[in-house]
Design an enzyme around this catalytic site. Structure first.
Site, mmCIF file in Angstrom:
data_model
loop_
_atom_site.group_PDB
_atom_site.id
_atom_site.type_symbol
_atom_site.label_atom_id
_atom_site.label_comp_id
_atom_site.label_asym_id
_atom_site.label_seq_id
_atom_site.Cartn_x
_atom_site.Cartn_y
_atom_site.Cartn_z
ATOM 1 N N HIS A 280 2.873 -4.225 -9.427
ATOM 2 C CA HIS A 280 2.815 -5.543 -10.064
ATOM 3 C C HIS A 280 3.951 -5.678 -11.073
ATOM 4 O O HIS A 280 4.178 -4.776 -11.883
ATOM 5 C CB HIS A 280 1.484 -5.739 -10.799
ATOM 6 C CG HIS A 280 0.326 -5.984 -9.894
ATOM 7 N ND1 HIS A 280 -0.977 -5.780 -10.288
ATOM 8 C CD2 HIS A 280 0.263 -6.426 -8.611
ATOM 9 C CE1 HIS A 280 -1.792 -6.090 -9.287
ATOM 10 N NE2 HIS A 280 -1.052 -6.482 -8.265
ATOM 11 N N HIS B 162 -6.644 -6.516 1.342
ATOM 12 C CA HIS B 162 -6.683 -6.685 -0.108
ATOM 13 C C HIS B 162 -7.948 -6.080 -0.702
ATOM 14 O O HIS B 162 -7.943 -5.606 -1.836
ATOM 15 C CB HIS B 162 -6.603 -8.170 -0.477
ATOM 16 C CG HIS B 162 -5.206 -8.717 -0.446
ATOM 17 N ND1 HIS B 162 -4.161 -8.136 -1.118
ATOM 18 C CD2 HIS B 162 -4.683 -9.795 0.181
ATOM 19 C CE1 HIS B 162 -3.052 -8.828 -0.916
ATOM 20 N NE2 HIS B 162 -3.346 -9.837 -0.126
ATOM 21 N N LYS C 289 8.007 -5.892 -2.962
ATOM 22 C CA LYS C 289 8.475 -7.275 -3.040
ATOM 23 C C LYS C 289 9.887 -7.323 -3.616
ATOM 24 O O LYS C 289 10.230 -6.588 -4.536
ATOM 25 C CB LYS C 289 7.539 -8.084 -3.932
ATOM 26 C CG LYS C 289 6.181 -8.332 -3.345
ATOM 27 C CD LYS C 289 5.276 -8.984 -4.357
ATOM 28 C CE LYS C 289 5.878 -10.273 -4.879
ATOM 29 N NZ LYS C 289 5.023 -10.895 -5.914
ATOM 30 N N ARG D 100 -7.226 -2.513 -1.345
ATOM 31 C CA ARG D 100 -6.276 -2.412 -2.476
ATOM 32 C C ARG D 100 -6.994 -2.690 -3.793
ATOM 33 O O ARG D 100 -6.803 -1.973 -4.779
ATOM 34 C CB ARG D 100 -5.135 -3.399 -2.249
ATOM 35 C CG ARG D 100 -4.023 -3.378 -3.281
ATOM 36 C CD ARG D 100 -2.813 -4.118 -2.713
ATOM 37 N NE ARG D 100 -2.039 -4.831 -3.693
ATOM 38 C CZ ARG D 100 -1.039 -4.305 -4.411
ATOM 39 N NH1 ARG D 100 -0.737 -3.025 -4.261
ATOM 40 N NH2 ARG D 100 -0.361 -5.042 -5.267
ATOM 41 N N ARG E 164 0.097 -2.745 -0.576
ATOM 42 C CA ARG E 164 -0.143 -4.011 0.120
ATOM 43 C C ARG E 164 -0.102 -3.727 1.621
ATOM 44 O O ARG E 164 0.545 -2.780 2.067
ATOM 45 C CB ARG E 164 0.933 -5.030 -0.236
ATOM 46 C CG ARG E 164 1.059 -5.337 -1.723
ATOM 47 C CD ARG E 164 2.274 -6.224 -1.981
ATOM 48 N NE ARG E 164 2.378 -6.615 -3.384
ATOM 49 C CZ ARG E 164 3.043 -5.927 -4.316
ATOM 50 N NH1 ARG E 164 3.672 -4.810 -3.975
ATOM 51 N NH2 ARG E 164 3.083 -6.348 -5.568
ATOM 52 N N TYR F 197 -8.448 -6.603 -12.776
ATOM 53 C CA TYR F 197 -9.312 -5.445 -12.550
ATOM 54 C C TYR F 197 -10.157 -5.105 -13.768
ATOM 55 O O TYR F 197 -11.120 -4.357 -13.665
ATOM 56 C CB TYR F 197 -8.466 -4.247 -12.100
ATOM 57 C CG TYR F 197 -7.756 -4.552 -10.818
ATOM 58 C CD1 TYR F 197 -8.463 -4.685 -9.628
ATOM 59 C CD2 TYR F 197 -6.395 -4.792 -10.798
ATOM 60 C CE1 TYR F 197 -7.821 -5.025 -8.454
ATOM 61 C CE2 TYR F 197 -5.741 -5.121 -9.626
ATOM 62 C CZ TYR F 197 -6.465 -5.245 -8.456
ATOM 63 O OH TYR F 197 -5.826 -5.596 -7.298
#
Length: 293
Positions: free
Chosen positions: A265, A239, A166, A242, A142, A274
């Protein structure tokens, strides 16, 4: 004044919303607060462009249902600010909630990535921009993760980088030999540039024009600049790179759960987008297996 806490108190005591709704709104707005803090933003200066970037961020990180709920929380919050005379408009009002949540990400072709990484470089800023693109495309990080990387996080001997993701979670991302050599060359140029500024060597791997950590706002300006240089009509954001990293891995047969780990994720459902954008792989499978192809 803590506007978010005031709002939570309002919906709890005045509007008497359910305990679950109050809890959900508090969680969603606290997450948004962290996002703003990382980018030096605040609710009263949040623009429609900022809102679009945040919607894009949410779209990639969360399932559609969660995105819709989070946007509802934000719109309710801005409705509260408008009634109090603290905000003139809701920056999220132009976002079509369902369309935004379902929009597939923009993806570069492999040839477009080569074109991007082949742009001529004439200054340290050009070298830094190139490294920003190379770093995200080769690691799948990210933008917030890429900008937070310190030189000490890079383990050249193992060709891996420690990433703080995160929620404070850590993971490793990897790079191949050629990008590794480019990273070493960049660090040498970085040292020369910092010396020319008379700056102490900061921890940050990616640095801004004044020698500190590259700001989030500057990174998006860089992406807009190169979109113009290359004459691309398609969307080009951090993004996008990515998404391209993940899509190209899957085009070449990578397992979706491995891609999930590399992207950081939490849920496989987030990575499954994807499977929709990896058209090259689908065509290849069709041509190799269908009897009439």
């Amino acid at each position: 004044m803590d506007l978010i806490n005031d709002f939570i108190s309002y919906i709890q005591s005045v509007r008497a919303l359910s305990e679950n709704t109050v809890k959900s709104y508090a969680t969603d707005l606290e997450e948004w607060r962290r996002y703003m803090r990382d980018r030096d933003l605040d609710p009263l200066s949040f623009t429609a462009e900022d809102a679009a970037l945040y919607a894009e961020y949410m779209q990639e990180e969360f399932a559609e249902r969660s995105v819709l709920r989070k946007l509802t929380a934000l719109r309710t919050f801005y409705s509260y600010l408008e009634r109090k005379g603290l905000a003139k408009r809701d920056p999220f009002q132009e976002i079509s909630m369902r369309q935004k949540a379902r929009r597939l990400p923009s993806v570069l072709t492999e040839d477009e990535v080569k074109e991007l990484l082949s742009v001529e470089r004439h200054s340290f800023q050009d070298e830094r921009d190139h490294m920003l693109f190379l770093f995200i495309y080769n690691t799948g990080c990210r933008i917030s993760e890429a900008l937070s990387v310190n030189v000490g996080d890079i383990e050249f001997s193992k060709r891996r980088i420690r990433i703080k993701g995160k929620g404070g979670k850590e993971r490793f991302v990897f790079f191949s030999p050629e990008p590794g050599e480019e990273m070493k060359a960049y660090l040498e140029k970085r040292s020369v540039y910092l010396s020319s500024l008379g700056c102490d060597d900061p921890e940050a791997f990616l640095i801004g024009d004044k020698g500190g950590r590259l700001p989030f706002s500057s990174a998006h300006i860089i992406f807009d600049k190169y979109r113009s240089i290359l004459g691309w009509q398609k969307e080009f954001t951090p993004h996008t790179l990515r998404h391209s990293f993940a899509t190209h891995l899957m085009d070449r047969g990578a397992d979706i759960r491995l891609v999930q780990e590399l992207l950081g994720h939490e849920s496989i459902s987030t990575t499954q987008i994807y499977t929709h954008v990896s058209r090259t792989r689908l065509r290849k499978v069709y041509e190799e297996t269908h009897p009439h192809a």
